[in-house]
Design a protein around this motif. Structure first.
Motif, short mmCIF file in Angstrom:
data_model
loop_
_atom_site.label_atom_id
_atom_site.label_comp_id
_atom_site.label_asym_id
_atom_site.label_seq_id
_atom_site.Cartn_x
_atom_site.Cartn_y
_atom_site.Cartn_z
N ALA A 18 0.86 -1.18 -0.03
CA ALA A 18 0.07 -0.05 0.01
C ALA A 18 0.78 1.26 -0.01
N LEU A 19 2.14 1.09 0.41
CA LEU A 19 2.86 2.24 0.84
C LEU A 19 3.77 2.42 -0.64
N SER A 20 3.92 1.50 -1.65
CA SER A 20 4.61 1.51 -2.36
C SER A 20 4.70 2.71 -3.37
N TYR A 21 3.35 3.34 -3.48
CA TYR A 21 3.36 4.50 -4.49
C TYR A 21 3.24 5.81 -3.65
N GLY A 22 3.77 5.84 -2.40
CA GLY A 22 3.96 7.01 -1.59
C GLY A 22 2.72 7.77 -1.33
N PHE A 23 2.26 8.95 -1.41
CA PHE A 23 1.15 9.44 -0.90
C PHE A 23 -0.07 9.15 -1.75
N LYS A 24 0.19 8.59 -3.00
CA LYS A 24 -0.91 8.20 -3.70
C LYS A 24 -1.67 6.87 -2.79
N GLY A 25 -0.49 6.02 -2.76
CA GLY A 25 -1.01 4.82 -1.87
C GLY A 25 -1.79 5.36 -0.80
N ILE A 26 -1.18 6.05 0.12
CA ILE A 26 -2.02 6.37 1.23
C ILE A 26 -3.30 7.05 1.00
N GLY A 27 -3.55 7.69 -0.04
CA GLY A 27 -4.70 8.30 -0.30
C GLY A 27 -5.69 7.13 -0.70
N GLN A 28 -5.26 6.11 -1.52
CA GLN A 28 -6.27 5.03 -1.83
C GLN A 28 -6.55 4.51 -0.64
N ILE A 29 -5.63 4.39 0.43
CA ILE A 29 -6.08 3.56 1.83
C ILE A 29 -7.21 4.19 2.52
N PHE A 30 -7.11 5.59 2.38
CA PHE A 30 -8.23 6.26 3.14
C PHE A 30 -9.60 6.26 2.06
#
Lengths: 328, 508
Positions: A18-30
């Protein structure tokens, strides 16, 4: 088929994918966490007040339909149109849950049975309503039409923080809901009443609490939260549409997992929803290792099993300790 | 060697607690040996050791002079030890016969042979005057009868040593008398009985000797015949107990509660008799009115109708001059009525709430605990602590104690504290001392008298004759839903009261 030697790599992917694309990944988590946080809250809130709301899926899809209908069928009332649509989701989910609530309070029908049935009724009703609507139905894709931009939930600046992700303001609404429910349950006389009825209906009656009203209200609030979840997901403008398939919305059942993992505690649910969204997203990247992403569902199930086991052991130990205390 | 059981210097330790500390229990063959102690004194632990459920750290057990090790209930059974638990272990939808043979079925070529078993049961039942019908279903028979089935179960297994754990707790006075008869008959036939109880009058009535334990320690063994009840109770509690309440003459003034022509119809099919039949009475300030009767004669329904838990079919309830028949429970609660319910787990407490939360169960919405829909945590905490202090409620974690983990006596104290602290005009107390030990009973009795002396009314419902005689200023006897007598406790004997209660005597 997958190769056992890739298991370790796959495991690391689940944990870090989930973190491999940085902030994009975090945004997806939310983004993924938003609807399941609310369905989880719905199940958890009902559970705290002594009800098992297995009908979150039905309330969710009815809420989604009401939201889409309001945004497409009603002429725009301006930039606040999305609020109106969300409100429709909220009310529709609440009304859908009201039925099992009333049945439980006044006819002693167990809410598990009636809300399961309401799941199916909700799913087929929405399929029918969408499929037979001239303006909601996209015949080519066999799904609902996209919601117009003015009724999409605003990004609230979150897309700047998490560029490239589907995140939207819904996560803020969901977190606010978590805190409101937490306050209702723990700080208010209303929550005191609802919990008392959940723990012991007879004692609540003895205490002068209108226990029937409490049951109906609990169910209605739980339904409203699940309906809101539907609204937040389908009004996000992230390409999600109601598809005409005979499948009950998974978000409702994931909500049960979220609530279990969060021990029905609102704050716990906030984190368990983020956690499940996190590993679900990591699961998508499993395909790189030839694992099917469904593996992640198995893993979530295993996690819940083991947390349940640990609770059983915990309660076993505390019961043992208590017995010792009694033998004093 | 005339002891059939010798438990010598038994010590059983649980981490942190010595549940049994050097306890010795010797039972002679053919005697009824009482084991006396307060709740939590270690009686059950000691019996569990004898029954093989626990292994003691120290001490030994001799049965008929032979040192034995009992590792599980089956071993105990082998040795002829049988136990009737306080909560019966019966299969409710099985017949008496099926329950009795469960585990020791008589079979022939793998098929059940019930006939032999049935004959044996009938002959045992006749021998001991148990009058049990082997073909009846357990759920259809009375609690007293179920207990006899448990006794039969032991007899059927040819047990010589019978342990009865609080056998009278669930019985009516008449059933208790019958049970005592059965017990005497059993010892006459050579059985030995260990009788666990904290009711002194019953010990006095049937037991030969009595071992007293207190807080896990052995206090002594006495010959019941030569020992005063007061002495035994002092041994049990560790201080003098006065169950004879010193109270002044009552000075009743004006009516607080009036019940007029109250009737409740039976909702069981085929029953057209009223459960509560045209009951009228009034309770005045400064008196304790007691409704006496054998369990199941309508007193539960009568009290539930007065307090609002159920609706009456006809009649009026007048509280402080106002007709409250159709008013809500909350209205009654806030207009001078307090209620100590019969079933403290079902009605009295939200067991998963902590002590403080339970202490405001009927008041959480009042301005002292509620500000614009929010609970005033600080006031709630203070209030809970005040109750703990004033009413001497013992807890492990103060106001944070989950009430489920409290002992029965302290749960009841909490309910009594809560109901009295609401300053009611009338306190309705339904069996307030049921299942409590002597210390707690004494305490609750005192509180009821204090309430009366404050000039409030007390409506007490009790099944215990002694309690009725000691506490009340006026007695109404309820039989089959109707009030059959209004008595002055100073002018009648316990025996007479018993006759009214059993319906064999009626007032003109």
């Amino acid at each position: 088929m997958s190769n056992p030697s890739q298991a370790f790599g796959g495991f690391i992917t689940i944990l870090t994918g989930a973190l491999s694309y940085g902030f994009k990944g975090i945004g997806q988590i939310f983004y993924f966490a938003t609807p399941i946080m609310l369905t989880g809250l719905s199940v958890g809130f009902a559970f705290k007040t002594g009800l098992f709301n297995i009908g979150a899926s039905g309330q969710f899809i009815i809420g989604a339909y009401a939201g889409i209908y309001t945004s497409v069928a009603i002429k725009s009332i301006g930039p606040a149109h999305w609020v109106l649509a969300l409100l429709a989701s909220f009310v529709a989910g609440s009304l859908w849950a009201l039925i099992p609530g009333l049945l439980k309070a006044y006819a002693n029908v167990h809410e598990v049975i009636s809300s399961i049935m309401m799941n199916y009724i909700g799913m087929y009703l929405v399929n029918y309503l969408v499929g037979n609507s001239s303006f909601l139905f996209d015949q080519k894709r066999n799904q609902s039409v996209p919601v117009p931009e003015y009724s999409q939930i605003p990004k609230m600046g979150l897309d700047k923080v998490f560029p490239g992700s589907s995140i939207h303001g819904g996560i803020i609404i969901a977190i606010i809901a978590v805190f409101i429910i937490n306050i209702i349950l723990n700080k208010t006389t209303f929550g005191y009443e609802l919990k008392a009825v959940g723990y012991n209906r007879d004692a609540s009656k003895y205490a002068g609490i209108n226990e029937k009203k409490s049951i109906v209200l609990s169910m209605a609030i739980a339904g409203a939260l699940a309906g809101l979840a539907g609204g937040l997901l389908y009004l996000a403008g992230s390409g999600k549409h109601i598809e005409i398939v005979d499948v009950i919305a998974a978000e409702g059942f994931t909500g049960i997992s979220v609530a279990l993992l969060g021990l029905s505690n609102p704050i716990g649910i906030l984190f368990s929803a983020l956690f499940i969204a996190y590993i679900t997203e990591g699961g998508f990247y499993l395909q790189l290792y030839n694992f099917s992403p469904q593996v992640i569902e198995i893993i979530i199930a295993v996690i819940i099993y083991f947390s349940a086991f640990s609770l059983i052991i915990q309660s076993f130990v505390s019961r043992f300790n208590k017995r010792k205390g009694e033998k004093e | 060697m005339d002891y059939i059981i010798e438990m010598n210097n038994i010590t059983k330790e649980f981490p942190g607690i010595k549940a049994n500390d050097n306890i010795t229990l010797k039972v002679k063959k053919g005697e009824i040996h009482a084991l006396l102690g307060e709740n939590g004194a270690g009686k059950s632990t000691l019996m569990s050791v004898l029954f093989g459920l626990y292994q003691p750290e120290e001490g030994n057990i001799k049965i008929r002079g032979q040192e034995v090790s009992i590792n599980n209930p089956l071993d105990a059974n082998e040795l002829g030890i049988g136990m009737v638990h306080q909560h019966f272990k019966l299969v409710h939808n099985f017949t008496v016969l099926q329950n009795i043979i469960l585990g020791v079925e008589t079979t022939e070529n793998g098929f059940l042979k019930m006939d032999i078993a049935k004959e044996k049961i009938i002959s045992l039942s006749e021998k001991y005057n148990l009058s049990v019908d082997p073909d009846e279903i357990i759920s259809d028979i009375t609690v007293g009868m179920q207990q006899r089935v448990e006794i039969l179960k032991m007899l059927y297994r040819d047990n010589e040593i019978l342990i009865l754990d609080e056998p009278t707790a669930v019985l009516t006075p008449q059933e208790i008398d019958e049970l005592m008869g059965i017990m005497l008959k059993l010892v006459k036939e050579g059985k030995s009985i260990i009788f666990i109880t904290h009711k002194l009058a019953e010990i006095k009535k049937v037991a030969d000797r009595c071992t007293v334990i207190r807080r896990g320690k052995y206090i002594g063994v006495v010959n019941v015949k030569d020992t005063e009840i007061e002495t035994m109770s002092e041994m049990m509690v560790g201080r003098k107990i006065n169950l004879n309440i010193d109270k002044s003459e009552s000075k009743p003034t004006d009516n607080v509660l009036e019940v007029r022509d109250l009737s409740i119809k039976s909702n069981r099919e085929g029953h057209n008799k009223n459960i509560v039949d045209n009951v009228s009475f009034n309770v005045k300030r400064g008196e304790i009115l007691c409704i006496a009767g054998i369990d199941g004669n309508g007193q539960t329904e009568l009290i539930q109708a007065i307090t609002g838990l159920i609706q009456s079919d006809s009649g009026q309830i007048i509280l402080n001059g106002e007709d409250v028949t159709k008013k809500s429970i909350r209205y009654k609660n806030t207009h001078g009525l307090s209620h100590i319910p019969e079933d403290r787990h079902r009605y009295g407490l939200v067991l998963d709430y902590n002590l403080a939360e339970n202490s405001i169960l009927q008041q959480y919405f009042e301005p002292s605990f509620n500000k614009k829909g929010f609970l005033k945590q600080y006031n709630i905490k203070e209030y809970g602590e005040k109750l703990i202090k004033e009413y001497d409620i013992r807890t492990s974690q103060g106001i944070r104690t989950i009430t489920r983990s409290m002992s029965g006596g302290n749960q009841q104290k909490l309910i009594v504290a809560r109901e009295i602290s609401r300053n009611p005009d009338i306190l309705v107390a339904m069996q307030p001392t049921r299942g409590l030990d002597v210390g707690a009973i004494e305490y609750i009795h005192k509180q009821l008298v204090i309430e009366r002396d404050k000039g409030n009314a007390v409506l007490l419902v009790s099944l215990e004759l002694d309690e009725v005689m000691n506490l009340s200023d006026r007695i109404l006897v309820i039989y089959k839903g109707a009030i059959v007598a209004s008595l002055n406790p100073n002018n009648i004997t316990t025996r007479e009261l018993g006759l009214y209660m059993s319906g064999s005597k009626r007032e003109g």
